[in-house]
Design an enzyme around this catalytic site. Structure first.
Site, PDB file in Angstrom:
ATOM      1  N   ASP A   2      -6.767  -4.364  12.109  1.00 48.87           N
ATOM      2  CA  ASP A   2      -5.121  -4.066  11.287  1.00 48.87           C
ATOM      3  C   ASP A   2      -3.880  -4.705  12.152  1.00 48.87           C
ATOM      4  O   ASP A   2      -4.777  -4.446  13.675  1.00 48.87           O
ATOM      5  CB  ASP A   2      -4.599  -2.363  10.671  1.00 48.87           C
ATOM      6  CG  ASP A   2      -3.614  -3.163   9.182  1.00 48.87           C
ATOM      7  OD1 ASP A   2      -3.373  -3.877   9.384  1.00 48.87           O
ATOM      8  OD2 ASP A   2      -3.493  -1.685   8.257  1.00 48.87           O
ATOM      9  N   GLU A  15      10.463   0.431  -1.897  1.00 49.23           N
ATOM     10  CA  GLU A  15       8.908   1.180  -1.314  1.00 49.23           C
ATOM     11  C   GLU A  15       8.263  -0.195  -0.625  1.00 49.23           C
ATOM     12  O   GLU A  15       8.124  -0.840  -2.238  1.00 49.23           O
ATOM     13  CB  GLU A  15       8.125   1.924  -2.335  1.00 49.23           C
ATOM     14  CG  GLU A  15       8.801   1.180  -4.096  1.00 49.23           C
ATOM     15  CD  GLU A  15       7.191   2.442  -4.786  1.00 49.23           C
ATOM     16  OE1 GLU A  15       6.756   3.185  -4.781  1.00 49.23           O
ATOM     17  OE2 GLU A  15       7.544   1.915  -6.056  1.00 49.23           O
TER      18      GLU A  15
END
Length: 938
Positions: free
Chosen positions: A477, A688
């Site tokens: 990542d 979110e």
């Protein structure tokens, strides 16, 4: 002889090193990107010019320039952290402005230029200083001031925007004036440089480089090109992919190898290898590179419970990806930039274990079996079925045990119980590898039991490769390699971190952290052979995509640009949005009767905005249909549809956006004149998302701190209900929202998720009955935040429908229809089975209502008398089927007995426990219609 560093420069480096290992990551000394200059020649040139060109203190040199270009002084080379999108980068080359040189005082030196007039152009983008005046620096050439008090933010007009500074240079030549030297001096904070280009009087480019093209100038050995005899196997499409990749790797210098192990891999012109960026996203459509079809967000796709649909959606995405890549490479000399490549970091198959997680919207829900089925279908659709070439490469992420909280992800150590790890967090990844044959796997930010995921031999080698047989490449990542030493503090230095990651099995780095690999080899922390093995796996991806083969051999290269955002894909997006709609509650108000309605009031800012259609990781829809527009379109000309904003979706932490009383009064006045009120609320990507700053009550870092519908929305709904008019609540969100008052008091609630570009039309069609809803919840909707276990506890105890001890507001698998279904005549192929057997469950499904409709038939199992703790129930089969009204469908669901498995902590393996089980068949986890016994024999 090689030049020696001066004592002053050695002191500077020692200070930087000390600060770096103390956690000051902004001083990390990132390094080399190799491109087109012959390394054998360059090694000799470097050795020859070191004494005469005053390069004793030169930290970095340009490896892609025909001219001798060096950067020296007090500076660091680093990559911007975070998820910043660059705006205005020429040719969409964002990486050119994410990688940068930073320093208090450094010089850019160009040698061996003939006398003449030149044009120097410096490129910048501010990536970590938002306000004007936070960074001020000068650029000079001797007495000539190129720019004074350069303020990137002010010049570009904001953070992340590209700007340039340019000046005409009258250069007298090396003999009289020495080399051309530009000096950067930080006056407030550090000076900065991202790109540089030098043009002659005719406007021809003589020198052009990006910070990412700079390489260490003190290790000629890393630049030496190996002498390789024999045929160029890598160019032969008839040879095996593995042999081709290994042949290409052995022709590269160590520095070239290292440069190719980062997501922004530069070109190698001497070999004819184009530049390629491995970073691309297609969570629910090709993202971040212009117009593309935007399908429902992943959680909405999961709500369809339609496995074949996921395959079709992914295939359409791959078609658009190929079309974009074909066009980009055609116009950029074969190079692929970020978001234009064919290696997609999708799907996200983490388990949505807690509704507070802001990235849960990217997943297929809380159940490992549903996630596995959806994930495998998406992977197969994206990668295609060509026997030789992959259409677009999928990547299963984030491996493993990654599911919030977002603010802690770079340093959190997940410690799940052993059975939860194997029974919840791993099965979908195993399926992605064994069944989906996924091309790549992404390592997570978090640590697992003390070891960062991207440096875990247990995760990346023992499980992934040795046990599951994974043959693709592993990518970190973005920034996760940096986390190993800077945040997890597993090792003290960057060199140790990168060596640890490669040795564990992390092949490709998202970011520039692997720049340190050559230094790690020099220090004996890993071998060049280990680098060769990792790089070969990375190159195999490009070979499998056909990127090194003649276009005539790869049918996908013929996909035209017209396939992007095509009418057929738009229709598919509409179908997916229709299927994703979950009717949570209906007391008979829906479907709306056009003959009885004259006026509809639509309330809520989510109704008229494109934001709630998108979710995160999205492309740009060319013809988005908002929910308000969809209602107007579908309602027809005889119904007057009006709109009122109503109020904010949530209050800021300082309360500065409180309800406007005039707006509130006007909304209620309009409501009293309407026949039906449709309130469109919930959340959107402002609240979110992935690791972001959120200045609203109840939200933190992209996550939610409470799962209830924001109180300001409930207050508005209460006021609307008091008008006496029927209220339909359309909830947009990427997660489960607790709405106890709404569930008890409103007549109809529709869960719309983030439904994609055609979401507004799909919502309206369901409200008016033009489409019969059949979406089912892939998550449990809890009644309140108090129902949840601690967010940072990775145990599955009291989480999800399999282990929750309370009563959900809406159960996993729940979803209503405008028709009715009866389940009849269940039968098993056998009632006494072995663990290796395959069960066939047959039954009849009758549509006994007045409309055609889809039903999602769900099969759960439970062990009746297990001496071990077991789930209350667990999904083991499902099918979405269309049944015309008055008709009966005969359904068969295949259920391998192996799906009853659990993790045996003593034997350290999966096992199917002998004993009596029960298969439970119905329309939801709490709507079981039929029960069928089955016994697993010893």
């Amino acid at each position: 002889m090689r030049g020696r560093l001066t004592p002053i420069h050695r002191g500077i480096r020692a200070a930087i090193h000390a600060l770096r290992i103390s956690g000051f990551g902004f001083l990390s000394d990132f390094g080399f990107r190799i491109s087109d200059l012959s390394r054998a020649v360059w090694s000799l040139v470097l050795l020859a010019v070191l004494p005469s060109a005053n390069l004793l203190r030169a930290d970095e040199v340009c490896g892609s320039c025909d001219k001798t270009v060096t950067v020296s002084g007090d500076f660091s080379h680093r990559n911007a952290r975070g998820r910043l999108d660059i705006q205005g980068a020429p040719n969409g080359d964002n990486d050119a402005f994410i990688d940068g040189i930073y320093g208090t005082n450094f010089s850019l030196t160009l040698s061996n230029l003939p006398p003449g007039k030149y044009r120097a152009e410096f490129g910048f983008a501010e990536t970590d200083r938002k306000a004007r005046g936070q960074r001020l620096f000068d650029i000079t050439r001797g007495a000539q001031v190129i720019v004074r008090n350069c303020d990137i933010t002010a010049t570009a007009g904001g953070e992340g925007k590209v700007c340039f500074a340019a000046a005409d240079v009258d250069y007298q030549g090396n003999a009289s004036g020495g080399p051309m030297i530009f000096t950067f001096t930080g006056k407030r904070d550090l000076a900065k440089l991202n790109t540089f280009e030098l043009k002659d009087a005719l406007g021809q480019s003589l020198v052009s480089f990006k910070a990412m093209d700079l390489i260490p100038g003190d290790d000629p050995e890393a630049l030496a090109i190996p002498v390789v005899s024999g045929p160029e196997i890598w160019k032969d499409p008839a040879r095996p992919v593995t042999a081709r990749a290994e042949d290409l790797v052995r022709r590269l210098s160590l520095a070239e190898k290292v440069a190719q192990m980062q997501n922004g891999a530069p070109a190698i012109p001497r070999l004819g290898v184009p530049a390629y960026n491995y970073w691309n996203e297609c969570l629910h459509g090709v993202a971040r590179c212009g117009y593309a079809t935007v399908f429902p967000q992943a959680i909405g796709l999961a709500a369809t419970w339609d496995v074949p649909l996921l395959h079709d959606v992914a295939d359409a995405i791959a078609t658009e990806a190929r079309a974009k890549n074909n066009e980009y490479t055609r116009t950029h000399g074969g190079d692929s930039a970020r978001y234009y490549g064919l290696t997609f970091w999708t799907p996200n198959i983490n388990i949505f274990r807690d509704p507070r997680w802001g990235r849960g919207q990217e997943t297929y829900g809380e159940d490992p079996f549903l996630t596995a089925r959806m994930g495998v279908s998406f992977i197969r659709g994206l990668q295609g079925d060509d026997p030789k070439y992959i259409k677009a490469m999928a990547c299963a992420k984030h491996y493993a045990v990654h599911s919030g909280p977002e603010p802690l992800r770079h340093r959190f150590d997940a410690e799940p119980p052993e059975r939860d790890f194997y029974e919840t967090y791993l099965p979908q990844f195993e399926a992605a590898v064994r069944e989906g044959h996924v091309g790549a796997v992404m390592g997570a930010y978090n640590a697992l039991d003390g070891e960062p995921a991207c440096s875990s031999p247990f995760l990346l080698t023992d499980l992934l490769r040795e046990r599951w047989g994974f043959t693709g490449h592993v990518v970190s990542d973005c920034g996760a390699i940096y986390d190993i030493f800077a945040n997890h503090k597993t090792v003290p230095t960057q060199e140790e971190a990168v060596a640890r990651a490669v040795k564990a099995g992390c092949d490709l780095c998202c970011g520039t952290d692997y720049n340190s690999l050559a230094r790690a080899v020099k220090k004996g922390l890993l071998t060049e052979s280990e680098i060769n093995g990792a790089l070969a796996l990375i190159f195999e991806a490009r070979f499998r995509l056909g990127l090194f083969d003649p276009p005539a051999l790869v049918s996908y290269t013929q996909i035209p640009a017209g396939e992007v955002d095509s009418p057929a894909h738009e229709e598919l997006a509409l179908r997916a949005a229709r299927e994703s709609m979950v009717l949570l509650k209906n007391d008979g108000l829906l479907p709306l009767n056009r003959r009885k309605i004259k006026r509809i009031l639509v309330v809520g800012t989510n109704a008229c905005s494109v934001d709630p259609l998108l979710g995160n990781y999205y492309g740009t829809p060319s013809r988005p249909v908002t929910i308000l527009d969809g209602i107007k379109l579908v309602a027809g000309p005889k119904i007057d549809v009006t709109y009122a904003p109503g109020g904010p979706l949530a209050l800021r932490k300082d309360g500065s956006n409180g309800t406007n009383l005039t707006e509130w009064a006007d909304t209620l006045a309009a409501a009293r004149t309407a026949d039906v009120i449709i309130y469109v609320g919930g959340l959107n990507l402002r609240f979110e998302d992935e690791e972001m700053s959120v200045d609203y009550q109840g939200f933190d870092g992209g996550d939610r701190t409470r799962i209830e519908l924001p109180a300001v929305q409930t207050q508005l709904l209460q006021a609307l209900r008091q008008t006496g008019k029927p209220v339909v609540f359309v909830n947009c969100s990427g997660s489960a929202v607790a709405m106890p008052w709404e569930a008890a008091n409103l007549p109809a609630i529709l869960q719309a998720w983030y439904p994609g570009e055609q979401g507004g039309r799909a919502v309206a069609e369901v409200l008016f009955g033009d489409a019969n809803p059949a979406g089912r919840l892939p998550v449990t909707v809890y009644g309140s935040t108090s129902d949840l276990a601690p967010f940072d506890d990775y145990s599955m105890s009291n989480r999800t429908y399999r282990y929750f001890n309370g009563e959900p507001l809406y159960a996993f698998g729940h979803g209503l229809s405008y028709t009715r279904f009866d389940y009849r005549k269940p039968a098993l192929s056998a009632t006494n089975v072995q663990a290796a057997d395959n069960l066939k469950l047959t039954f009849q499904l009758a549509d006994t209502g007045s409309r055609d409709g889809d039903e999602v038939a769900q099969v759960y199992f439970r062990h009746l008398h297990s001496p071990l703790p077991q789930p209350k129930q667990a999904l083991c089969g499902f099918v979405r089927v269309h049944v015309p009204h008055g008709r009966t469908a005969n359904i068969t669901v295949n259920i391998p007995v192996e799906r009853f498995r659990y993790w045996d902590t003593e034997k350290k393996q999966y096992a199917v426990e002998p004993g009596d089980y029960e298969l439970m068949l119905g329309g939801a986890s709490d709507d079981i219609r039929l029960r069928v016994p089955v016994t697993v024999l010893r």
